[in-house]
Design a protein around this motif. Structure first.
Motif, PDB file in Angstrom:
ATOM      1  N   MET A 206       0.962  -1.177   0.211  1.00 27.69           N
ATOM      2  CA  MET A 206      -0.065   0.157   0.070  1.00 27.69           C
ATOM      3  C   MET A 206       0.889   1.199   0.028  1.00 27.69           C
ATOM      4  SD  MET A 206      -2.933   1.082   2.896  1.00 27.69           S
ATOM      5  CE  MET A 206      -4.187   0.308   1.913  1.00 27.69           C
ATOM      6  N   LYS A 207       0.496   2.280  -0.776  1.00 27.56           N
ATOM      7  CA  LYS A 207       1.093   3.530  -0.792  1.00 27.56           C
ATOM      8  C   LYS A 207       0.578   4.503   0.106  1.00 27.56           C
ATOM      9  CE  LYS A 207       3.659   3.019  -4.994  1.00 27.56           C
ATOM     10  NZ  LYS A 207       4.451   3.892  -6.118  1.00 27.56           N
ATOM     11  N   ALA A 208       1.706   5.233   0.781  1.00 26.29           N
ATOM     12  CA  ALA A 208       1.230   6.422   1.819  1.00 26.29           C
ATOM     13  C   ALA A 208       1.899   7.425   1.318  1.00 26.29           C
ATOM     14  CB  ALA A 208       1.600   6.085   3.195  1.00 26.29           C
ATOM     15  N   ARG A 209       1.138   8.572   1.197  1.00 32.39           N
ATOM     16  CA  ARG A 209       1.613   9.912   0.917  1.00 32.39           C
ATOM     17  C   ARG A 209       1.472  10.811   2.226  1.00 32.39           C
ATOM     18  NH1 ARG A 209      -1.967  11.807  -3.572  1.00 32.39           N
ATOM     19  NH2 ARG A 209      -3.414  10.269  -2.892  1.00 32.39           N
ATOM     20  N   VAL A 210       2.510  11.421   2.178  1.00 31.29           N
ATOM     21  CA  VAL A 210       2.779  12.244   3.583  1.00 31.29           C
ATOM     22  C   VAL A 210       3.083  13.655   3.339  1.00 31.29           C
ATOM     23  CG1 VAL A 210       3.857  12.588   5.731  1.00 31.29           C
ATOM     24  CG2 VAL A 210       3.451  10.130   5.083  1.00 31.29           C
TER      25      VAL A 210
ATOM     26  N   ALA B 213      -1.795   3.798  11.385  1.00 30.92           N
ATOM     27  CA  ALA B 213      -0.945   4.009  12.452  1.00 30.92           C
ATOM     28  C   ALA B 213       0.308   3.989  12.568  1.00 30.92           C
ATOM     29  CB  ALA B 213      -1.586   2.703  13.523  1.00 30.92           C
ATOM     30  N   SER B 214       1.013   3.050  11.474  1.00 29.93           N
ATOM     31  CA  SER B 214       2.446   2.961  11.504  1.00 29.93           C
ATOM     32  C   SER B 214       2.954   4.080  10.826  1.00 29.93           C
ATOM     33  CB  SER B 214       2.623   1.888  10.507  1.00 29.93           C
ATOM     34  OG  SER B 214       4.106   1.675  10.252  1.00 29.93           O
ATOM     35  N   VAL B 215       2.555   4.989   9.717  1.00 32.37           N
ATOM     36  CA  VAL B 215       3.093   6.097   9.277  1.00 32.37           C
ATOM     37  C   VAL B 215       2.811   7.161  10.181  1.00 32.37           C
ATOM     38  CG1 VAL B 215       2.654   7.545   7.394  1.00 32.37           C
ATOM     39  CG2 VAL B 215       2.487   5.446   6.848  1.00 32.37           C
TER      40      VAL B 215
END
Lengths: 80, 80
Positions: free
Chosen positions: A1-5, A56-58
């Protein structure tokens, strides 16, 4: 899964880099630029597929390493 | 009108800063992070209110100053 911050300076924190960009744009002839704020943008590719766990991890990563929470805000978006 | 600009490295361009973040996350015990890509994020506050003109103007700014189009892509979003 991709996460954008997105990591941005909190309101009221001076942004000399943004100010420098704003001045440079002015000198290049781009008028009407009131302000520029510079932030960081991170794309993380993570093995985990459960959106709740990824968020939660990010969130932990941002608090511990990615953002300086004294002067910066962060927001997290997840992709498919 | 506010414009938000994302500047990211093109696919295939090495990202040592992202790699360093990825390694640091690994050392902090965050497993399962396949890759991290770091980009820039800019918020511009512009006097002009015509979305077409703002987009054209910000596109010019990116091409001339904000992005290095040899190795970077940029995308522009307009707010309200």
């Amino acid at each position: 899964m991709k996460a954008r911050v997105h990591i941005t300076l909190k309101t009221g924190v001076l942004d000399p880099q943004g100010k420098a960009i704003s001045n440079a744009l002015d000198q290049l002839g781009f008028g009407g630029v009131n302000s520029v704020r510079q932030g960081k943008y991170l794309e993380l590719d993570i093995d985990e597929t459960d959106p709740q766990k990824v968020r939660a991890s990010v969130d932990d990563m941002c608090a511990q390493l990615l953002a300086n929470t004294v002067i910066e805000n962060y927001s997290i978006e997840l992709d498919g």
